[in-house]
Every structure is written in structure tokens, then in C-alpha cells.
Write a protein that holds these residues in place. Structure first.
Motif, PDB file in Angstrom:
ATOM      1  N   SER A  85      27.167  34.367  16.797  1.00 36.24           N
ATOM      2  CA  SER A  85      28.003  33.500  16.615  1.00 36.24           C
ATOM      3  C   SER A  85      27.464  32.649  15.001  1.00 36.24           C
ATOM      4  CB  SER A  85      28.399  32.469  17.583  1.00 36.24           C
ATOM      5  OG  SER A  85      27.476  31.873  17.613  1.00 36.24           O
ATOM      6  N   TRP A  88      30.010  33.666  11.658  1.00 38.46           N
ATOM      7  CA  TRP A  88      31.024  32.972  11.289  1.00 38.46           C
ATOM      8  C   TRP A  88      30.859  31.224  11.086  1.00 38.46           C
ATOM      9  CZ3 TRP A  88      31.784  36.342  15.881  1.00 38.46           C
ATOM     10  CH2 TRP A  88      31.611  35.705  16.927  1.00 38.46           C
ATOM     11  N   SER A  94      32.302  33.567   7.830  1.00 36.64           N
ATOM     12  CA  SER A  94      34.099  33.483   8.112  1.00 36.64           C
ATOM     13  C   SER A  94      34.598  34.072   7.997  1.00 36.64           C
ATOM     14  CB  SER A  94      33.652  32.137   8.670  1.00 36.64           C
ATOM     15  OG  SER A  94      34.549  31.499   6.921  1.00 36.64           O
ATOM     16  N   TRP A  98      37.341  37.178   9.244  1.00 37.57           N
ATOM     17  CA  TRP A  98      38.798  37.067   9.076  1.00 37.57           C
ATOM     18  C   TRP A  98      38.796  38.265   8.512  1.00 37.57           C
ATOM     19  CZ3 TRP A  98      41.335  32.418   8.512  1.00 37.57           C
ATOM     20  CH2 TRP A  98      43.080  32.590   8.130  1.00 37.57           C
ATOM     21  N   PRO A 174      35.883  29.970  16.574  1.00 37.54           N
ATOM     22  CA  PRO A 174      36.925  31.532  15.634  1.00 37.54           C
ATOM     23  C   PRO A 174      37.431  32.306  15.786  1.00 37.54           C
ATOM     24  CG  PRO A 174      34.455  30.085  15.180  1.00 37.54           C
ATOM     25  CD  PRO A 174      34.485  30.043  16.927  1.00 37.54           C
ATOM     26  N   TYR A 178      41.472  33.078  14.606  1.00 31.33           N
ATOM     27  CA  TYR A 178      41.153  33.829  13.358  1.00 31.33           C
ATOM     28  C   TYR A 178      42.280  35.103  14.041  1.00 31.33           C
ATOM     29  CZ  TYR A 178      37.676  32.122  10.655  1.00 31.33           C
ATOM     30  OH  TYR A 178      36.778  30.792   9.476  1.00 31.33           O
TER      31      TYR A 178
END
Lengths: 656, 90
Positions: A85, A88, A94, A98, A174, A178
Motif C-alpha cells: 500500500s 500509493w 499514487s 491512477w 485510495p 481511484y
């Protein structure tokens, strides 16, 4: 693996650029070979990005500190879930996430497009890839996560991830968010594709429908999950603070919700075409704006990434998005003219339009609040921010108006209905709801807005139940069916309407929870020595002991607190709030102790300990009906997923 | 190792992008204009959808009998006009 990752995102960039240019050429020249090549390129953008993100994940899991980004956001003592994790955890990774999630959407779009014939799809693929191209440009040139560490030696360990992000919800929030944001690029691509190709019938709406529902479901889940993380981690007893970054995620949700309603008007009456085009454009533009605000340093937020100098790139892109949409809507204005008008204010079309206006008003108010500090600094030189009271003062009445409209919708017919028939259908639910409101006052519930909120929610629930009951009665009578068979037929024949009502029920549950936890929250500060007791609400809290603890990652001190119910001294819970010190990051955090219940949440924060550890200070919150917010969200997302499932064939036959 | 992975990715990608230029396109997606007939069928479907909603609204007491019949007549007229145009264009 850094080299492979870097090569992969450069390959993805090239493929996207190819797809943008040649997709448009394929559409213009109606060339199938170019089109199929572009479809394959879109699929391989996904493959290249999968390779890139896999390389980054591999680097994190193998503690490859030759990579600057991995060294910055990971260390050896972190669990593997947080190493992944951490991808991101910072700006660079991140953005790559995306790009990757966007490429997944474009991959499925490309596969879908092979089955659809027509002039629309080449332009759709081109526009979808333009979104990929923009974000890949940011990743490759500005926020590349594959940079080598500028050091002559490889450090033995990394910096580590922000402790606030070492939480299971941050592992999921996230990506979920996203998925919502990036999927919104697809309806935008369909909209622009329709404008570019001139295929402005409702075909693009039909093709878009599932995409916007998927995006909306993920966005809803992602936003609420973020609220849940804030609730668990930030220790202030709440889940939403109208933070600029929270608001940025909420803005496209509002316009997407407006679109989900107004699109029904266009499908039936061929009206609101320009309106729907601009709702889709606004939704995607707000998504990009939100990303800009989060990453540019323009706004201050606990959720924001560190300030960077990529803001201008986003602003240029937003300018291009809006300009292109403006040029195309003017160019196609003749085809976008509505064939009919709204005949009566007492019609479902009018109700949907008012619903849209309210959503946009809320959106504007929030956007104003987010951008006000920027404007105030530009004009006065002083950054003035807008706080929670502003947002609540404007948005609470507007949201309650929306709740009221949720009740009006089921009771009002399409096209037109007389005032008489509206009164006939409204009267009973109105009277019963008012009786309910009076009963609440008699029971001691105080406050105008809470009372109004509960009464309106009850009113809406009654209208939905009345609608289901009437329709079910007709179904069963007309075909002599059982309750289950009748319900199934009803849901199959009118799935959008009745599953939509299920989503509305989820919204009602969320509204009641938000009202209760905001209006009837109890908050107290107190301190205790060992074996001392403090009473709050229906609970007694007794401090048993204060003890130190440590792990590889942090040192901590926790308070062991027993909770009993005051009335009968029955055991309720053991709570262990903590104060943690992460030595590597030099950061301190407070870990909340939480006992969730159907009736209320008991939320305890360890605020401080005196020098000898004999006395501890606490903050306690009692949040009524808090857990129903999460249940309501599950209902909303479940209902939305039901809407996405393909239905039985329509009763009419398409010409093709 | 990295160079082999990069080379493999390049070759497969290039092959996927270039392949359609050398393939036969029979049975694959074709570009078709939406004919007037298809547009008329779109309109027909829309009116049929409206009639279905009307039946549901009337059966669930949102409309009086007069309102229902008035709107039904309008929609039926619209539908008959569209069906005539469909017949004429065949």
C-alpha cells in the motif's frame, strides 16, 4: 527492475499517444484496420502499466532502496500489506496507481468496442486514451516513481510510511476512490466521442450507463471508506470535516449523481441533451480539478500530498477539456436541441430537473468553499479558509430538500400530473410522517434540523413502501402470482425504478445516521487515576492501568479501561486507547479505542499521561447510530451493483 | 535480465499494434452510419418505454383516468406516426 518499470511506463505513454492520434484518424476516415490497431494499442497500454506497477510492487517487497521512492516510503519492519500500500503512499506512486487503474477501464472499453459497430467508438477510444496520455505524461515527466536514489551508497533501511497510512482502510481506500475517479473518464470519452462523431442519439447514453454506475458505486464506497479511515485514525470523533481534499472527491460525486437522474429524462423525452453533456464534462473536469488540488499544494489538508510544481499542467489540461467541450457543443448545437419541453411543474421530469439544480447548488457551494482561500490570498494577500459552519449552514437545508424530492419522485407521474392527483398520493404519507414528527418531539428529540431530517426520512420511506406495495399488488393481481414471483417480475420489468428505490433506502439509512451522530453526539474530556471511574451517557469508564508496549515499528503507551453500563453495572467493553511514537519517522499518533454498537459507538482517545504515569487524560465521544452510516453505504453500493447487472431483453426490438 | 524483458515487451507490443494492418477485416467491427430507419426505431422504442411507464403510473394511482387517457392518446398518436414512417421507409 527500475529500468523495466521506467521502460514500461514510457511504452505505455507512446501507445497512448498513438491511440489518441490514430483513433481520431480511424474515426474520421472510417478505417477498420487503423481502428483495430488502436484497440490493440489500448489493450497493451494496460499490459505495459501492469508491468510497471508490478516492478514497483516487487521493489517494495524486496526492499530495493536503490529506488528513491521506495526508500522514502518503506522500511524493512513494515508488514507486506503496508509495503504494497506504500505504492500509493506518496505522490509518484499514487499517480502510477491512477494511471494503472485508468488503463484497466480503458482495457475493458477496448474489449467492449470490438463488439460495437458504428462511428462512435474510434473517437471514444481516442478520448479515453487522451486521459491516459495526460496522466502518463505527469507520471513519466514529473512524478516518476522509478528514479534512482541520489546517493553513493545504498542505505540499509528506508524512511518508512507515514504511520497514519499504516491502516487497513488506507490499503483499500485510495484504489477504491481511484477506481471511481478514473472510471469517470469513460463516460466523458463517450460524451466527447458522440460530439466528435455526431452520433448524438441516445446510443452513447446506453453505452455509458453501466460505466457511470460502476464509477458512482466505487466513488461512493471510496468516499465513505475515507470517512471511515478518518473516523478510526484521526481521533476527533468524526468522519467528515469538509476538508478540501474530502470536498474534492465529493464534487464529482454530486454531478455524477445529478447525471444519473437527468439521463432518465433524456432517455424518455429526448430532452436535456446539452445539460447532460455538460454534467458529464463537469464530472470529469471536477475529477481532474480534485487531483490538481490534492497534489499542487494549493490547499492545505491532512489528506494532501506534499506541494509540487505540477499544478500548471493540470490547469492547462482543465482548460483544454472545457474548451473542447465548449467548441463541440456549439458546433453540434442544432443536433443537441431538445425535441420536447417540460410540460408541467407537476411531473417527474420537473422533479429531476429541480433535483439536478439542488445537486449543482451544493456542488457550487462546496467548490466555493474549497477555492475561497486561493481567491482570498490572490486578492487580499491573506489566505482565509472556510470552516465547517459555512458548509453545514448551506448544505444541510439543500440536502434535506433533496431528501424531500426523493419522496416526491415515486409519487409523481411522467409527462404531467394534476395537482389533485398529487394531493391524493401525497396526503397519507404526509400525515403519517407528521404524526411521527410529533411523536419524536414528545419523546424529547430536540433541534429543528434533526426533527426535520428524521420526519423527511420517514416520509420518504413511506412513499417508497407505498410505491412497492401498490405495484406489487397490481403484479400479483394481473398474473395471479405469489409474493416472491410478483416481486421478481416487478424488479425485472422495472428494475431501474425499483432497485433505484433500494439505493434511496440506503441513502435514508445514511441520512438518519449522519443526523443522529452530528446532532446528538456526546463529547467529554476527563482525567482518571487508577481505579477511578467517570460516567458519560449510559456508560461508566474505569481506568485499570497504564502500560508501555513496543513493536519493531513503534513504542507506545496504552490505557486499559473497563466499560460498564451505569444503570446495572453490566460489562460492556474493554477499551485500550494508545499513544504511539514511531522512532523512524519521528511521528506520534493517537490510536482510538472503539466499541461499535447498533445503538451508538463508544469512542475513546488517550489524550495524555502525567509524568509518573499515575494519571491519564481522555477524550470520549458517544456517536449515536454511527454504524448505520456504514450499513447504509453497503445498501447503496449493493443496489447500484444490482443496477449494473445486465437485465432481461427489453420488450422492444432494436432495428439492428 | 531487464534488457530481455524490455525487448520482449517491445516486440509483443509492436506485433499487436502492427498486426491489424496486415489482417483481413471480414467479420470484424464495421463502420455503419445510423440510417433513418434505425433512428425511427430509436424513437419508437422511446415512445413504447413512455407507454409502459404510463401504464405503471396509472396502475399505481399517480394519474386519474382522464389524465391517463389523455396522455395515452397523445403517445399512441406519436407511436402510430412513427410506425407509419417506418412502414414507408421499408
Amino acid at each position: 527492475m527500475n529500468e523495466v518499470g521506467h521502460f514500461a511506463i514510457c511504452t505505455a505513454w507512446l501507445l497512448s499517444a498513438y491511440a489518441v492520434v490514430f483513433g481520431a484518424i480511424a474515426g474520421y476516415r472510417k478505417n477498420t484496420k487503423i481502428y483495430l490497431s488502436v484497440v490493440n494499442a489500448s489493450i497493451f497500454v494496460f499490459i505495459a502499466e501492469l508491468v510497471a506497477i508490478s516492478c514497483l510492487a516487487y521493489g517494495f517487497l524486496t526492499d530495493d532502496y536503490t529506488n528513491q521512492y521506495i526508500w522514502q516510503y518503506s522500511n524493512k519492519s513494515m508488514q507486506n500489506i503496508y509495503k504494497v500500500s506504500a505504492i500509493w503512499g506518496g505522490m509518484d506512486g499514487s499517480m502510477l496507481l491512477w494511471c494503472f487503474i485508468l488503463s484497466v477501464s480503458v482495457f475493458f472499453l477496448a474489449r467492449q468496442s470490438k463488439r460495437i459497430s458504428g462511428n462512435l467508438m474510434p473517437y471514444v477510444i481516442s478520448i479515453a486514451n487522451s486521459s491516459s496520455l495526460f496522466f502518463l505524461t505527469i507520471t513519466v515527466y514529473f512524478t516518476n516513481p522509478f528514479r534512482f536514489l541520489k546517493s553513493i551508497y545504498i542505505p540499509p533501511d528506508g524512511n518508512g510510511l507515514n504511520p497514519l497510512l499504516q491502516n487497513p482502510y488506507m490499503a483499500v481506500h485510495p484504489p477504491m476512490l481511484y477506481m471511481g475517479f478514473t472510471t469517470l473518464a469513460i463516460p466523458y470519452a463517450f460524451c466527447m466521442g458522440a460530439l466528435l462523431s455526431g452520433s448524438l442519439g441516445n446510443e452513447w447514453l446506453k453505452l455509458t450507463r453501466r460505466w457511470i454506475l460502476i464509477a458512482w458505486a466505487f466513488l461512493t464506497a471510496g468516499i465513505v471508506m475515507g470517512g471511515h479511515w478518518a473516523y478510526l485514525e484521526l481521533g476527533w470523533g468524526g468522519f467528515w470535516a469538509w476538508d478540501p481534499v474530502e470536498n474534492s472527491s465529493f464534487l464529482p460525486w454530486l454531478t455524477a449523481t445529478a447525471f444519473l437522474h437527468s439521463v432518465m429524462v433524456q432517455e424518455r423525452k429526448n430532452m436535456l441533451k446539452i445539460w447532460n453533456v455538460w454534467l458529464v464534462v463537469a464530472t470529469y473536469t471536477l475529477t481532474v480539478l480534485g487531483t490538481f488540488l490534492t497534489r499542487s499544494g494549493v490547499v492545505q489538508s491532512v489528506h494532501a500530498f506534499a506541494s509540487t510544481d505540477i499544478g500548471w499542467v493540470f490547469l492547462v489540461y482543465i482548460g483544454l477539456l472545457v474548451s473542447l467541450a465548449l467548441i463541440l457543443t456549439v458546433y453540434r448545437s442544432k443536433s443537441l436541441k431538445s425535441e420536447k419541453k417540460i410540460e408541467s411543474i407537476f411531473s417527474r421530469e420537473a422533479a429531476f430537473l429541480i433535483n439536478n439544480l439542488i445537486f449543482l447548488s451544493i456542488c457550487f457551494a462546496i467548490l466555493w468553499g474549497v477555492l475561497f482561500p486561493v481567491f482570498s490570498e490572490a486578492i487580499t494577500g491573506e489566505k482565509q479558509s472556510i470552516g465547517i459552519p459555512f458548509y453545514n449552514a448551506i448544505n444541510v437545508p439543500l440536502f434535506l430538500l433533496l431528501i424531500f424530492l426523493m419522496g416526491v419522485g415515486p409519487l409523481i407521474a411522467w409527462k404531467r400530473a394534476s395537482f389533485k392527483s398529487i394531493i391524493r398520493t401525497f396526503l397519507a404519507p404526509c400525515i403519517v410522517a407528521m404524526i411521527f414528527g410529533v411523536a419524536l418531539i414528545a419523546a424529547g428529540v430536540e433541534g429543528f434540523y434533526p426533527l426535520l431530517s428524521y420526519t423527511l426520512c420517514f416520509f420518504v420511506l413511506l412513499t417508497i413502501i407505498a410505491e412497492y406495495t401498490r405495484a406489487l399488488r397490481i403484479q400479483r393481481a394481473s398474473a395471479d402470482k405469489s409474493l416472491i414471483a410478483g416481486s421478481t417480475t416487478l424488479l425485472k420489468r422495472h428494475s431501474n425504478r425499483y432497485i433505484g428505490y433500494l439505493v434511496h433506502i440506503g441513502v435514508l439509512v445514511m441520512t438518519v445516521s449522519i443526523t443522529a451522530s452530528m446532532a446528538h453526539k456526546v463529547e467529554k474530556e476527563f482525567s482518571l487515576s487508577r481505579n477511578e471511574t467517570f460516567n458519560v451517557g449510559r456508560f461508566s469508564l474505569t481506568l485499570n492501568k497504564v502500560l508501555p508496549t513496543e513493536t519493531e515499528n513503534y513504542n507506545a503507551v496504552y490505557a486499559d479501561v473497563s466499560v460498564t453500563t451505569t444503570r446495572d453495572n453490566k460489562y460492556y467493553a474493554d477499551l485500550k486507547p494508545e499513544m504511539r511514537a514511531y522512532s523512524r519517522n519521528n511521528e506520534n499518533t493517537s490510536e482510538v479505542a472503539l466499541k461499535m454498537g447498533l445503538r451508538e459507538d463508544l469512542y475513546l482517545v488517550l489524550a495524555g499521561i502525567n509524568e509518573d504515569g499515575s494519571r491519564a487524560s481522555f477524550k470520549v465521544f458517544i456517536n449515536p447510530l454511527q454504524v448505520w452510516l456504514w450499513f447504509g453505504t453497503v445498501i447503496v453500493v449493493f443496489g447500484t451493483l444490482l443496477l449494473i447487472i445486465p437485465k432481461s431483453k427489453e420488450i422492444f426490438i432494436d432495428a439492428s | 535480465m531487464a534488457i530481455y524483458i524490455c525487448a520482449l515487451l517491445s516486440i509483443i507490443t509492436a506485433w499487436a499494434v502492427i498486426k491489424p494492418y496486415f489482417q483481413s477485416i471480414e467479420g470484424t467491427a464495421q463502420f455503419t452510419e445510423k440510417t433513418d430507419l434505425m433512428l425511427l426505431h430509436d424513437q419508437k422504442n422511446r415512445v413504447v418505454h413512455m407507454l409502459r411507464d404510463l401504464e405503471l403510473d396509472f396502475s399505481t394511482s399517480k394519474l386519474s383516468k382522464d389524465e391517463y387517457e389523455s396522455i395515452k392518446n397523445e403517445l399512441s398518436f406519436d407511436l402510430s406516426e412513427i410506425l407509419k414512417k417506418i412502414d414507408n421507409s421499408k
